[in-house]
Scaffold this active site. Sequence first.
Site, PDB file in Angstrom:
ATOM      1  N   GLU A  32       0.868  -1.186   0.000  1.00 34.39           N
ATOM      2  CA  GLU A  32       0.000   0.000   0.000  1.00 34.39           C
ATOM      3  C   GLU A  32       0.897   1.225   0.000  1.00 34.39           C
ATOM      4  O   GLU A  32       1.589   1.501   0.973  1.00 34.39           O
ATOM      5  CB  GLU A  32      -0.896   0.008   1.240  1.00 34.39           C
ATOM      6  CG  GLU A  32      -1.730   1.273   1.376  1.00 34.39           C
ATOM      7  CD  GLU A  32      -2.429   1.362   2.727  1.00 34.39           C
ATOM      8  OE1 GLU A  32      -2.667   2.500   3.182  1.00 34.39           O
ATOM      9  OE2 GLU A  32      -2.733   0.313   3.331  1.00 34.39           O
ATOM     10  N   ARG A  37       0.709  10.281   0.458  1.00 39.20           N
ATOM     11  CA  ARG A  37       1.204  11.296   1.400  1.00 39.20           C
ATOM     12  C   ARG A  37       2.462  11.981   0.889  1.00 39.20           C
ATOM     13  O   ARG A  37       3.111  12.710   1.639  1.00 39.20           O
ATOM     14  CB  ARG A  37       1.514  10.643   2.757  1.00 39.20           C
ATOM     15  CG  ARG A  37       0.328   9.963   3.416  1.00 39.20           C
ATOM     16  CD  ARG A  37       0.718   9.418   4.776  1.00 39.20           C
ATOM     17  NE  ARG A  37      -0.294   8.514   5.303  1.00 39.20           N
ATOM     18  CZ  ARG A  37      -0.180   7.873   6.447  1.00 39.20           C
ATOM     19  NH1 ARG A  37       0.909   8.030   7.181  1.00 39.20           N
ATOM     20  NH2 ARG A  37      -1.143   7.069   6.856  1.00 39.20           N
ATOM     21  N   LYS A  75     -10.783  -1.555   6.878  1.00 39.42           N
ATOM     22  CA  LYS A  75      -9.558  -1.230   7.599  1.00 39.42           C
ATOM     23  C   LYS A  75      -9.948  -0.693   8.969  1.00 39.42           C
ATOM     24  O   LYS A  75     -10.776   0.223   9.053  1.00 39.42           O
ATOM     25  CB  LYS A  75      -8.776  -0.183   6.815  1.00 39.42           C
ATOM     26  CG  LYS A  75      -7.607   0.455   7.557  1.00 39.42           C
ATOM     27  CD  LYS A  75      -6.966   1.519   6.676  1.00 39.42           C
ATOM     28  CE  LYS A  75      -5.856   2.269   7.392  1.00 39.42           C
ATOM     29  NZ  LYS A  75      -5.187   3.236   6.504  1.00 39.42           N
TER      30      LYS A  75
END
Length: 210
Positions: free
Chosen positions: A42, A46, A130
Amino acid sequence: MTITAASVLDVSPVVPVVVVEDAAAAVPLARALLAGGIGIVEITLRSAAALDAIAAVATEVPELLVGAGTVCSSAQAAAAIDAGARFLVSPGSTDRLLDALQETGRPFLAGCATPSDMLRLLERGITEAKLFPATAVGGTALLRAVAGPLPQLRFCPTGGITPQTAPEFLALPNVGCVGGTWLTPPAALAAGAWSEVTSLAAGAATLRSR
């Protein structure tokens, strides 16, 4: 093979959650993870390099399942898919964001932290999620508590999980995998210490069997 949210949870015991600052590191990073037995990554949105990193892995290391994390808007979801992300991960689950994620047609893990969040997902037919930030919102105690009333849900807990605590999460029946940052230390990525990443990945790949 068709990728589903359920199958995303079953690729590896640990999903490496990575901030890639230099897109040139993405391919050797992906190969290092694969060499250690981890078949998924993943890459979080960011950094300015994130989309280029996703595109590089999707093109050059297609055997590694690459997804985009920290997806917080419909625009980010679309950009990640255009870059080649095969699944999406969000830190939370507002109705607007869930609409956007479902409209992509790609598998996704929407973030949740409370029973109300979880019910919102179930109302939409979403059964994989999640849990974030996992340790801060109750960790394994929360997961055990919701397993009774909400047995349909399976989770990828992420946030504050370590190699030492991961096995406790993975032992729970409603946990498919955990998300972790320890496989890809920033110093190792910056130095190109790919053998270190491979070693950490090899340790993570065996966590479910311990």
